[in-house]
Scaffold this motif. Structure first.
Motif, PDB file in Angstrom:
ATOM      1  N   ALA A  29       0.847  -1.188   0.000  1.00 45.36           N
ATOM      2  CA  ALA A  29       0.000   0.000   0.000  1.00 45.36           C
ATOM      3  C   ALA A  29       0.885   1.240   0.000  1.00 45.36           C
ATOM      4  O   ALA A  29       2.022   1.203   0.493  1.00 45.36           O
ATOM      5  N   ILE A  30       0.340   2.328  -0.543  1.00 39.46           N
ATOM      6  CA  ILE A  30       1.086   3.585  -0.590  1.00 39.46           C
ATOM      7  C   ILE A  30       0.123   4.737  -0.368  1.00 39.46           C
ATOM      8  O   ILE A  30      -0.940   4.812  -0.982  1.00 39.46           O
ATOM      9  N   SER A  31       0.499   5.623   0.534  1.00 42.39           N
ATOM     10  CA  SER A  31      -0.333   6.794   0.819  1.00 42.39           C
ATOM     11  C   SER A  31      -0.108   7.859  -0.254  1.00 42.39           C
ATOM     12  O   SER A  31       0.797   7.749  -1.082  1.00 42.39           O
ATOM     13  N   ARG A  32      -0.939   8.895  -0.207  1.00 38.59           N
ATOM     14  CA  ARG A  32      -0.749   9.979  -1.170  1.00 38.59           C
ATOM     15  C   ARG A  32       0.604  10.651  -0.951  1.00 38.59           C
ATOM     16  O   ARG A  32       1.220  11.138  -1.895  1.00 38.59           O
ATOM     17  N   GLY A  33       1.052  10.638   0.295  1.00 35.18           N
ATOM     18  CA  GLY A  33       2.357  11.196   0.613  1.00 35.18           C
ATOM     19  C   GLY A  33       3.487  10.223   0.381  1.00 35.18           C
ATOM     20  O   GLY A  33       4.624  10.481   0.755  1.00 35.18           O
ATOM     21  N   THR A  34       3.193   9.080  -0.244  1.00 34.66           N
ATOM     22  CA  THR A  34       4.150   8.043  -0.672  1.00 34.66           C
ATOM     23  C   THR A  34       4.754   7.236   0.469  1.00 34.66           C
ATOM     24  O   THR A  34       5.851   6.688   0.320  1.00 34.66           O
ATOM     25  N   THR A  35       4.082   7.134   1.604  1.00 29.48           N
ATOM     26  CA  THR A  35       4.503   6.187   2.633  1.00 29.48           C
ATOM     27  C   THR A  35       4.097   4.796   2.174  1.00 29.48           C
ATOM     28  O   THR A  35       2.949   4.572   1.794  1.00 29.48           O
ATOM     29  N   GLU A  36       5.043   3.864   2.195  1.00 32.10           N
ATOM     30  CA  GLU A  36       4.822   2.523   1.673  1.00 32.10           C
ATOM     31  C   GLU A  36       4.742   1.483   2.788  1.00 32.10           C
ATOM     32  O   GLU A  36       5.431   1.596   3.801  1.00 32.10           O
ATOM     33  N   ASN A  37       3.911   0.472   2.562  1.00 40.90           N
ATOM     34  CA  ASN A  37       3.836  -0.683   3.450  1.00 40.90           C
ATOM     35  C   ASN A  37       3.794  -1.943   2.601  1.00 40.90           C
ATOM     36  O   ASN A  37       3.160  -1.959   1.543  1.00 40.90           O
ATOM     37  N   TYR A  38       4.451  -3.004   3.090  1.00 38.40           N
ATOM     38  CA  TYR A  38       4.546  -4.249   2.343  1.00 38.40           C
ATOM     39  C   TYR A  38       4.241  -5.447   3.230  1.00 38.40           C
ATOM     40  O   TYR A  38       4.543  -5.450   4.423  1.00 38.40           O
ATOM     41  N   ALA A  39       3.679  -6.479   2.626  1.00 35.13           N
ATOM     42  CA  ALA A  39       3.580  -7.770   3.290  1.00 35.13           C
ATOM     43  C   ALA A  39       4.996  -8.324   3.450  1.00 35.13           C
ATOM     44  O   ALA A  39       5.858  -8.105   2.591  1.00 35.13           O
ATOM     45  N   ASP A  40       5.218  -9.040   4.530  1.00 34.71           N
ATOM     46  CA  ASP A  40       6.551  -9.593   4.780  1.00 34.71           C
ATOM     47  C   ASP A  40       7.022 -10.487   3.633  1.00 34.71           C
ATOM     48  O   ASP A  40       8.213 -10.523   3.303  1.00 34.71           O
ATOM     49  N   SER A  41       6.088 -11.171   3.012  1.00 35.22           N
ATOM     50  CA  SER A  41       6.432 -12.139   1.972  1.00 35.22           C
ATOM     51  C   SER A  41       6.965 -11.488   0.696  1.00 35.22           C
ATOM     52  O   SER A  41       7.571 -12.173  -0.137  1.00 35.22           O
ATOM     53  N   VAL A  42       6.769 -10.185   0.540  1.00 34.89           N
ATOM     54  CA  VAL A  42       7.209  -9.527  -0.695  1.00 34.89           C
ATOM     55  C   VAL A  42       8.247  -8.426  -0.450  1.00 34.89           C
ATOM     56  O   VAL A  42       8.745  -7.828  -1.409  1.00 34.89           O
ATOM     57  N   LYS A  43       8.556  -8.170   0.814  1.00 34.72           N
ATOM     58  CA  LYS A  43       9.548  -7.127   1.112  1.00 34.72           C
ATOM     59  C   LYS A  43      10.861  -7.427   0.404  1.00 34.72           C
ATOM     60  O   LYS A  43      11.295  -8.579   0.349  1.00 34.72           O
ATOM     61  N   ASP A  44      11.480  -6.394  -0.094  1.00 39.61           N
ATOM     62  CA  ASP A  44      12.770  -6.466  -0.789  1.00 39.61           C
ATOM     63  C   ASP A  44      12.667  -7.095  -2.178  1.00 39.61           C
ATOM     64  O   ASP A  44      13.679  -7.221  -2.876  1.00 39.61           O
TER      65      ASP A  44
END
Length: 121
Positions: A50-65
């Motif tokens: 997910a990404i906010s309008r201000g470009t803060t990102e979040n990822y599931a552990d399984s796809v990080k990196d």
């Protein structure tokens, strides 16, 4: 009326890459958080990134990196760059966005139609 139009899915070999795109089109006033979910056969839908309008990102552990989410606010478009793909990444990928339409004062969640990603040799 607002639509989310996805593109970029397909068949790729393990270790390969794909880039998904999702454009929000219609009478849009503002787009807040945008995200990608996926649903594998027989499993529940899960958040990928997910990404906010201000470009803060979040990822599931399984796809990080391995996966990177980004957005172009001028085009109301979100992208998902997927690298080092694994067979377990095989799923239908859906984009979603919280959108305030023209003339509205509240945000509503919209979903794309889904795009198939298959990782197989």
């Amino acid at each position: 009326q607002v639509q989310l139009v996805e593109s970029g899915g397909g068949l790729v070999q393990p270790g390969g890459s794909l880039r998904l795109s999702c454009a929000a089109i219609g009478s849009i006033s503002s787009v807040a958080t945008m995200a990608w979910y996926r649903q594998a056969l027989g499993k529940e839908r899960e958040l990928v990134a997910a990404i906010s309008r201000g470009t803060t990102e979040n990822y599931a552990d399984s796809v990080k990196d391995r996966f990177t989410i980004s957005r172009d606010n001028a085009k109301n478009t979100v992208y998902l760059q997927m690298n080092s793909l694994k067979p377990e990444d095989t799923a239908v990928y859906y984009c979603t966005a919280n959108i305030r339409t023209s003339g509205s004062i509240t945000y509503s969640a919209y979903w794309g139609q889904g795009t198939q990603v298959t990782v197989s040799s």
